[in-house]
Design a protein around this motif. Structure first.
Motif, PDB file in Angstrom:
ATOM      1  N   ARG A  33       0.853  -1.194   0.000  1.00  0.00           N
ATOM      2  CA  ARG A  33       0.000   0.000   0.000  1.00  0.00           C
ATOM      3  C   ARG A  33       0.886   1.238   0.000  1.00  0.00           C
ATOM      4  NH1 ARG A  33      -4.991  -1.721   2.075  1.00  0.00           N
ATOM      5  NH2 ARG A  33      -5.842   0.175   1.162  1.00  0.00           N
ATOM      6  N   TYR A  34       0.334   2.338  -0.494  1.00  0.00           N
ATOM      7  CA  TYR A  34       1.013   3.627  -0.429  1.00  0.00           C
ATOM      8  C   TYR A  34       0.376   4.387   0.714  1.00  0.00           C
ATOM      9  CZ  TYR A  34       3.643   7.634  -2.223  1.00  0.00           C
ATOM     10  OH  TYR A  34       4.528   8.671  -2.376  1.00  0.00           O
ATOM     11  N   VAL A  35       1.069   4.485   1.840  1.00  0.00           N
ATOM     12  CA  VAL A  35       0.501   5.025   3.075  1.00  0.00           C
ATOM     13  C   VAL A  35       1.308   6.248   3.520  1.00  0.00           C
ATOM     14  CG1 VAL A  35      -0.115   4.523   5.471  1.00  0.00           C
ATOM     15  CG2 VAL A  35      -0.218   2.699   3.754  1.00  0.00           C
ATOM     16  N   ASP A  36       0.646   7.382   3.667  1.00  0.00           N
ATOM     17  CA  ASP A  36       1.300   8.620   4.125  1.00  0.00           C
ATOM     18  C   ASP A  36       2.562   8.922   3.318  1.00  0.00           C
ATOM     19  OD1 ASP A  36      -0.656   8.911   6.094  1.00  0.00           O
ATOM     20  OD2 ASP A  36       0.480   7.725   7.543  1.00  0.00           O
ATOM     21  N   GLY A  37       2.462   8.750   2.001  1.00  0.00           N
ATOM     22  CA  GLY A  37       3.575   9.096   1.123  1.00  0.00           C
ATOM     23  C   GLY A  37       4.713   8.103   1.087  1.00  0.00           C
ATOM     24  N   GLU A  38       4.475   6.875   1.593  1.00  0.00           N
ATOM     25  CA  GLU A  38       5.547   5.878   1.618  1.00  0.00           C
ATOM     26  C   GLU A  38       5.041   4.521   1.116  1.00  0.00           C
ATOM     27  OE1 GLU A  38       8.466   6.791   2.065  1.00  0.00           O
ATOM     28  OE2 GLU A  38       8.355   8.605   3.291  1.00  0.00           O
ATOM     29  N   VAL A  39       5.962   3.753   0.523  1.00  0.00           N
ATOM     30  CA  VAL A  39       5.685   2.388   0.084  1.00  0.00           C
ATOM     31  C   VAL A  39       5.754   1.462   1.292  1.00  0.00           C
ATOM     32  CG1 VAL A  39       6.569   0.454  -1.291  1.00  0.00           C
ATOM     33  CG2 VAL A  39       6.604   2.788  -2.230  1.00  0.00           C
ATOM     34  N   LYS A  40       4.733   0.652   1.461  1.00  0.00           N
ATOM     35  CA  LYS A  40       4.696  -0.265   2.602  1.00  0.00           C
ATOM     36  C   LYS A  40       4.176  -1.630   2.155  1.00  0.00           C
ATOM     37  CE  LYS A  40       2.906  -0.726   7.321  1.00  0.00           C
ATOM     38  NZ  LYS A  40       2.012  -0.152   8.366  1.00  0.00           N
ATOM     39  N   VAL A  41       4.999  -2.667   2.293  1.00  0.00           N
ATOM     40  CA  VAL A  41       4.540  -4.037   2.045  1.00  0.00           C
ATOM     41  C   VAL A  41       3.814  -4.487   3.305  1.00  0.00           C
ATOM     42  CG1 VAL A  41       5.224  -6.425   1.606  1.00  0.00           C
ATOM     43  CG2 VAL A  41       6.402  -4.554   0.416  1.00  0.00           C
TER      44      VAL A  41
END
Length: 252
Positions: free
Chosen positions: A110-118
């Motif tokens: 997901r793209y969460v708060d401007g960051e890539v997160k697996v």
């Protein structure tokens, strides 16, 4: 943050599945496929395919007279109690099944708060996960996951991301020109998997497809050892066909 793409076929598939589930849920004693076709307006072939998927995923069950009722998965996801855990468990089951069917490690990001997160993944001894030798948050330019997420943003949001994360050369194949990367992201069709051909790590190839649901940006991805690169295109197409069930879980 603005999104770039119009909804894709898997999104419409999930919307159709939701219509079927709403109709099933409205008939506590069960509803036949004929009644479902009439209530949803879906043609029989389309409805049959959706019901097959919904049964496999546990959203509906068939009772003795062949009518459909809500299944355990829908009851758990529809409950306000511990929904987050129910969703995580459901997505993990989907990932595990997908890992086995495509023969690759698979990931949800997901793209969460401007960051890539697996957020979740499924691997095994025979389908190992990518070795995260550089934090995925700082290597979106080089990974299929990162590029898939970036394609779903508008131009300004992409530039903002790249301005915050230096495009380091991770392998000889890594794109380090923001102009070239932005051009490729702009021309990437939303229905075609994004590929990483040893751009993040030598010895690994990856593919990712979008799972945009509402304002949330996400993707479904897989990775393979480079010796299995000949399977990448076929595996990516199989991955694309499985976006619907993931979107459905996120939409309920």
């Amino acid at each position: 943050m603005a999104l770039k793409h119009e909804p894709t076929a898997p999104y419409h598939s999930a919307q159709d599945a939701l219509r079927v589930l709403e109709t099933v849920a409205g008939h506590s004693t069960g509803v036949t496929d004929t009644e479902l076709a009439r209530g949803t307006g879906l043609d029989p072939e389309r409805l049959t395919a959706l019901l097959r998927m919904l049964r496999r995923e546990g959203y509906v069950e068939q009772i003795t007279d062949g009518a459909y009722v809500t299944g355990e998965t829908l009851r758990r996801l529809g409950s306000a109690h511990d929904r987050e855990r129910a969703l995580r468990d459901k997505l993990q089951l989907t990932l595990d099944r997908l890992r086995d069917s495509v023969g690759a490690a698979v990931y949800i990001s997901r793209y969460v708060d401007g960051e890539v997160k697996v957020t979740q993944y499924a691997d095994s001894p025979t389908t190992p996960a990518v070795n995260e030798w550089v934090d995925f948050r700082f290597s979106a330019h080089a990974t299929a996951v990162g590029k898939s997420l970036l394609t779903q943003l508008d131009h300004d949001a992409r530039r903002d991301h790249l301005s915050r994360h230096k495009m380091a050369r991770l392998t000889s194949r890594t794109i380090t020109s923001d102009k070239l990367l932005l051009s490729r992201l702009e021309s990437q069709p939303p229905t075609v998997p994004v590929l990483d051909l040893q751009e993040y790590a030598i010895g690994t190839v990856c593919a990712a497809v979008p799972i945009t649901a509402g304002a949330a940006v996400g993707c479904l991805a897989l990775s393979l050892p480079v010796e299995h690169a000949h399977r990448l295109r076929q595996a990516a197409e199989a991955l694309n066909r499985e976006v619907g069930p993931v979107l459905l879980s996120l939409a309920i």
